[in-house]
Design a protein around this motif. Structure first.
Motif, PDB file in Angstrom:
ATOM      1  N   ARG A   1      76.380  49.168  85.723  1.00  0.00           N
ATOM      2  CA  ARG A   1      76.980  48.425  84.623  1.00  0.00           C
ATOM      3  C   ARG A   1      76.621  49.047  83.283  1.00  0.00           C
ATOM      4  NH1 ARG A   1      76.228  41.951  83.393  1.00  0.00           N
ATOM      5  NH2 ARG A   1      77.681  41.869  81.642  1.00  0.00           N
TER       6      ARG A   1
ATOM      7  N   ASN B   1      74.210  48.057  80.891  1.00  0.00           N
ATOM      8  CA  ASN B   1      73.875  47.215  79.746  1.00  0.00           C
ATOM      9  C   ASN B   1      72.378  47.128  79.506  1.00  0.00           C
ATOM     10  OD1 ASN B   1      73.583  45.718  82.102  1.00  0.00           O
ATOM     11  ND2 ASN B   1      73.840  43.785  81.039  1.00  0.00           N
ATOM     12  N   GLU B   2      71.584  47.766  80.350  1.00  0.00           N
ATOM     13  CA  GLU B   2      70.150  47.936  80.136  1.00  0.00           C
ATOM     14  C   GLU B   2      69.849  49.401  80.402  1.00  0.00           C
ATOM     15  OE1 GLU B   2      68.728  43.488  81.651  1.00  0.00           O
ATOM     16  OE2 GLU B   2      68.157  45.281  82.771  1.00  0.00           O
TER      17      GLU B   2
ATOM     18  N   GLY C   1      75.240  54.720  77.455  1.00  0.00           N
ATOM     19  CA  GLY C   1      75.463  54.066  76.168  1.00  0.00           C
ATOM     20  C   GLY C   1      75.158  54.967  74.995  1.00  0.00           C
TER      21      GLY C   1
ATOM     22  N   ARG D   1      79.225  51.428  75.081  1.00  0.00           N
ATOM     23  CA  ARG D   1      78.716  51.726  76.412  1.00  0.00           C
ATOM     24  C   ARG D   1      79.875  51.839  77.389  1.00  0.00           C
ATOM     25  NH1 ARG D   1      78.165  47.150  79.899  1.00  0.00           N
ATOM     26  NH2 ARG D   1      78.124  45.136  78.834  1.00  0.00           N
TER      27      ARG D   1
ATOM     28  N   TYR E   1      82.585  48.856  76.270  1.00  0.00           N
ATOM     29  CA  TYR E   1      82.284  47.871  75.240  1.00  0.00           C
ATOM     30  C   TYR E   1      81.966  48.617  73.948  1.00  0.00           C
ATOM     31  CZ  TYR E   1      81.847  44.293  78.858  1.00  0.00           C
ATOM     32  OH  TYR E   1      82.095  43.427  79.886  1.00  0.00           O
TER      33      TYR E   1
END
Length: 122
Positions: free
Chosen positions: A105, A107-108, A34, A49, A61
């Protein structure tokens, strides 16, 4: 894990820059990546990201503020994630940070780079 961001600089409004973030220390291809930014006097905000190549589903995204102007991509052979920034605006001025995700993924985030400064003049 080390994340080395580069490519920042001074650019006029309407111009372009490409940021790079070279990753080392664990298998780059397995983790999402990201980009975030922090403008002077403001908190850090999400920019874009990208999931790992093996992730099944939507892979990129963007923040609404950069959608259509910025493009995130990754090169597994170079262990590098990029942020192509076009049609830059003065409000894009910030320190940009890359981060490596907790999983495919992305997202963290587990790890953060040191940041590269982007200044957009009007």
């Amino acid at each position: 894990v080390q994340l080395q961001a580069s490519g920042g600089g001074l650019v006029q409004a309407g111009g372009s820059l490409r940021l790079s973030c070279a990753a080392s220390g664990r298998d780059f291809s397995r983790y999402g990546m990201g980009w975030f930014r922090q403008a002077p006097g403001k908190g850090r905000e999400f920019v874009a990201r990208i999931a790992a190549a093996t992730y099944i589903g939507k892979t990129t995204y963007y923040a609404d503020s950069v959608k259509g102007r910025f493009t995130i991509s990754r090169d597994a052979a170079k262990n590098t994630v990029y942020l192509q920034m076009n049609s830059l605006k003065p409000e894009d001025t910030a320190v940009y940070f890359c981060a490596q995700g907790h999983d495919s993924r992305g997202n963290e985030y587990d790890f953060w780079g040191q940041g590269t400064l982007v200044t957009v003049s009007s």
